[in-house]
Motif scaffolding. Structure first.
Motif, PDB file in Angstrom:
ATOM      1  N   LEU A  11       0.825  -1.203   0.000  1.00 39.08           N
ATOM      2  CA  LEU A  11       0.000   0.000   0.000  1.00 39.08           C
ATOM      3  C   LEU A  11       0.863   1.258   0.000  1.00 39.08           C
ATOM      4  N   ILE A  12       1.940   1.237   0.779  1.00 39.87           N
ATOM      5  CA  ILE A  12       2.837   2.397   0.843  1.00 39.87           C
ATOM      6  C   ILE A  12       3.604   2.548  -0.461  1.00 39.87           C
ATOM      7  N   ALA A  13       4.041   1.402  -1.040  1.00 37.30           N
ATOM      8  CA  ALA A  13       4.890   1.437  -2.235  1.00 37.30           C
ATOM      9  C   ALA A  13       4.175   2.006  -3.447  1.00 37.30           C
ATOM     10  N   LYS A  14       2.862   1.995  -3.473  1.00 38.73           N
ATOM     11  CA  LYS A  14       2.119   2.499  -4.629  1.00 38.73           C
ATOM     12  C   LYS A  14       2.279   4.000  -4.814  1.00 38.73           C
ATOM     13  N   SER A  15       2.603   4.698  -3.729  1.00 40.61           N
ATOM     14  CA  SER A  15       2.683   6.157  -3.829  1.00 40.61           C
ATOM     15  C   SER A  15       4.020   6.726  -3.384  1.00 40.61           C
ATOM     16  N   VAL A  16       4.904   5.905  -2.865  1.00 37.24           N
ATOM     17  CA  VAL A  16       6.164   6.404  -2.329  1.00 37.24           C
ATOM     18  C   VAL A  16       7.125   6.781  -3.453  1.00 37.24           C
ATOM     19  N   ARG A  17       7.948   7.813  -3.209  1.00 38.37           N
ATOM     20  CA  ARG A  17       8.929   8.267  -4.193  1.00 38.37           C
ATOM     21  C   ARG A  17      10.227   8.671  -3.480  1.00 38.37           C
ATOM     22  N   GLY A  18      11.286   8.854  -4.293  1.00 38.51           N
ATOM     23  CA  GLY A  18      12.546   9.368  -3.783  1.00 38.51           C
ATOM     24  C   GLY A  18      13.221   8.425  -2.820  1.00 38.51           C
ATOM     25  N   LYS A  19      13.899   9.029  -1.825  1.00 37.65           N
ATOM     26  CA  LYS A  19      14.653   8.247  -0.851  1.00 37.65           C
ATOM     27  C   LYS A  19      13.750   7.317  -0.056  1.00 37.65           C
ATOM     28  N   ALA A  20      12.490   7.722   0.119  1.00 30.24           N
ATOM     29  CA  ALA A  20      11.548   6.879   0.860  1.00 30.24           C
ATOM     30  C   ALA A  20      11.322   5.545   0.152  1.00 30.24           C
ATOM     31  N   ALA A  21      11.344   5.570  -1.181  1.00 27.65           N
ATOM     32  CA  ALA A  21      11.169   4.325  -1.938  1.00 27.65           C
ATOM     33  C   ALA A  21      12.347   3.390  -1.718  1.00 27.65           C
ATOM     34  N   ILE A  22      13.563   3.958  -1.672  1.00 26.82           N
ATOM     35  CA  ILE A  22      14.753   3.140  -1.437  1.00 26.82           C
ATOM     36  C   ILE A  22      14.723   2.558  -0.027  1.00 26.82           C
ATOM     37  N   ASP A  23      14.344   3.372   0.946  1.00 34.36           N
ATOM     38  CA  ASP A  23      14.234   2.895   2.324  1.00 34.36           C
ATOM     39  C   ASP A  23      13.179   1.789   2.437  1.00 34.36           C
ATOM     40  N   LEU A  24      12.072   1.974   1.731  1.00 38.67           N
ATOM     41  CA  LEU A  24      11.003   0.971   1.780  1.00 38.67           C
ATOM     42  C   LEU A  24      11.498  -0.377   1.248  1.00 38.67           C
ATOM     43  N   VAL A  25      12.193  -0.366   0.104  1.00 42.10           N
ATOM     44  CA  VAL A  25      12.706  -1.608  -0.467  1.00 42.10           C
ATOM     45  C   VAL A  25      13.697  -2.269   0.488  1.00 42.10           C
ATOM     46  N   THR A  26      14.530  -1.480   1.116  1.00 40.76           N
ATOM     47  CA  THR A  26      15.503  -2.021   2.074  1.00 40.76           C
ATOM     48  C   THR A  26      14.791  -2.683   3.244  1.00 40.76           C
ATOM     49  N   ARG A  27      13.759  -2.060   3.752  1.00 44.94           N
ATOM     50  CA  ARG A  27      12.987  -2.624   4.870  1.00 44.94           C
ATOM     51  C   ARG A  27      12.276  -3.912   4.447  1.00 44.94           C
ATOM     52  N   VAL A  28      11.754  -3.932   3.214  1.00 47.33           N
ATOM     53  CA  VAL A  28      11.078  -5.135   2.705  1.00 47.33           C
ATOM     54  C   VAL A  28      12.069  -6.299   2.603  1.00 47.33           C
ATOM     55  N   ILE A  29      13.262  -6.002   2.096  1.00 46.82           N
ATOM     56  CA  ILE A  29      14.270  -7.044   1.929  1.00 46.82           C
ATOM     57  C   ILE A  29      14.679  -7.650   3.274  1.00 46.82           C
ATOM     58  N   LEU A  46       6.805   1.979  -8.943  1.00 46.49           N
ATOM     59  CA  LEU A  46       8.008   1.722  -8.139  1.00 46.49           C
ATOM     60  C   LEU A  46       9.161   1.248  -9.015  1.00 46.49           C
ATOM     61  N   VAL A  47       8.896   0.328  -9.925  1.00 52.20           N
ATOM     62  CA  VAL A  47       9.943  -0.224 -10.783  1.00 52.20           C
ATOM     63  C   VAL A  47      10.516   0.846 -11.700  1.00 52.20           C
ATOM     64  N   ASN A  48       9.662   1.667 -12.286  1.00 54.99           N
ATOM     65  CA  ASN A  48      10.138   2.724 -13.191  1.00 54.99           C
ATOM     66  C   ASN A  48      11.000   3.741 -12.448  1.00 54.99           C
ATOM     67  N   PHE A  49      10.597   4.038 -11.237  1.00 51.32           N
ATOM     68  CA  PHE A  49      11.399   4.982 -10.444  1.00 51.32           C
ATOM     69  C   PHE A  49      12.776   4.401 -10.128  1.00 51.32           C
ATOM     70  N   LEU A  50      12.813   3.146  -9.708  1.00 49.89           N
ATOM     71  CA  LEU A  50      14.091   2.513  -9.359  1.00 49.89           C
ATOM     72  C   LEU A  50      14.990   2.350 -10.579  1.00 49.89           C
ATOM     73  N   LYS A  51      14.412   2.090 -11.739  1.00 47.61           N
ATOM     74  CA  LYS A  51      15.215   1.994 -12.967  1.00 47.61           C
ATOM     75  C   LYS A  51      15.952   3.301 -13.244  1.00 47.61           C
ATOM     76  N   GLN A  52      15.274   4.413 -12.988  1.00 46.18           N
ATOM     77  CA  GLN A  52      15.855   5.722 -13.286  1.00 46.18           C
ATOM     78  C   GLN A  52      16.792   6.211 -12.189  1.00 46.18           C
ATOM     79  N   GLU A  53      16.424   5.942 -10.941  1.00 49.11           N
ATOM     80  CA  GLU A  53      17.146   6.549  -9.824  1.00 49.11           C
ATOM     81  C   GLU A  53      18.161   5.624  -9.152  1.00 49.11           C
ATOM     82  N   ASN A  54      17.870   4.331  -9.088  1.00 48.30           N
ATOM     83  CA  ASN A  54      18.792   3.437  -8.369  1.00 48.30           C
ATOM     84  C   ASN A  54      18.609   2.007  -8.887  1.00 48.30           C
TER      85      ASN A  54
END
Length: 272
Positions: A11-29, A46-54
């Motif tokens: 639910l959070i990942a559907k709208s999260v962006r920027g550093k928060a998205a990276i933190d979210l993925v780290t917490r999920v892992i 989420l996938v499109n953002f990570l492709k561009q940013e990290n």
């Protein structure tokens, strides 16, 4: 089915962006209750953002979804640096992948694939996996192996789906070829059956004809035998009458010697 924790993160990942998205993925892992990651990889935003940013974070997420510890160690530059918690979780996921393909896992293989140095540490990891419900099995310390009873299913990527599609397509082709062979064999069997039935019908008709002929001949033979027996009976009566006359004529004029001669005469009549 996703865990409750995974649903909350989705639910959070559907709208999260920027550093928060990276933190979210780290917490999920690193989360101890999340062992499925395909749903996160299906979030286009989420996938499109990570492709561009990290891209490293995206590759790491894909690693935990589809890969093993060997994949990580073979090319660390593709992935983010793993914490001790994330590394141990990747070891559990690798253990699950091994358990899916084999029901008996020798310690020697597990030590190599999980990159663990001691048996004690390996058994601790297996016990953690059992408590986390990643696998279910029994430690066979006498034979130095793990007897697997159950393992969770890992996520399946597009390449694996393509391989599965190829396998199923080949299986369908083999089924079609087998079906054609079965149809051909069934046709041959039906032809053989028809030929056998025709031969049996021909045989039955010939037998019935022979039975009728034999029955007719038997009736004729019985009639001939009856007439022959009647003639023989008449002849025997004539012989007996003649014998009686002979005995009567000899009774008054001859003694026992004459009687004996008469009996011999009767015997000659019956033998003739």
């Amino acid at each position: 089915m996703s865990s409750q924790a995974a649903q909350q993160f989705l639910l959070i990942a559907k709208s999260v962006r920027g550093k928060a998205a990276i933190d979210l993925v780290t917490r999920v892992i690193e989360h101890t209750d999340i062992f499925g990651f395909d749903e996160f990889l299906r979030l286009d935003s989420l996938v499109n953002f990570l492709k561009q940013e990290n891209s490293q974070i995206l590759s790491t997420l894909e690693l935990f979804a589809y890969g093993t510890l060997t994949d990580y160690e073979s090319d660390r530059t593709r992935y983010m640096s793993l914490s001790s918690v994330a590394r141990r979780k990747l070891q559990l996921l690798t253990l699950a992948s091994l358990a899916v393909h084999a029901r008996i896992l020798p310690y020697a293989i597990l030590l190599k694939e999980l990159q663990i140095e001691s048996v004690r540490e390996l058994e601790d990891l297996i016990i953690d996996g059992i408590y986390a419900q990643v696998i279910r099995g029994k430690l066979d310390q006498l034979n130095s192996r793990l007897n697997v009873e159950f393992a969770i299913a890992r996520d399946v990527n597009s390449a694996a789906f393509n391989r599965m599609e190829d396998v199923l397509e080949n299986w369908c082709k083999n089924c079609a070829a087998l079906l054609n062979v079965l149809k051909f064999e069934a046709m041959k069997a039906n032809e053989h059956k028809k030929k056998a039935l025709d031969e049996q019908d021909k045989y039955d008709k010939e037998m019935l004809s022979m039975i009728k002929i034999i029955d007719l001949q038997g009736q004729n033979s019985v009639g001939n035998i009856g007439r022959r027996d009647s003639n023989e009976n008449n002849n025997n009566l004539n012989i007996l009458q003649a014998s009686s006359n002979i005995l009567a004529s000899n009774m008054d004029s001859k003694q026992s010697g004459g009687k004996k001669s008469a009996r011999q005469t009767v015997k000659r009549f019956f033998r003739s």
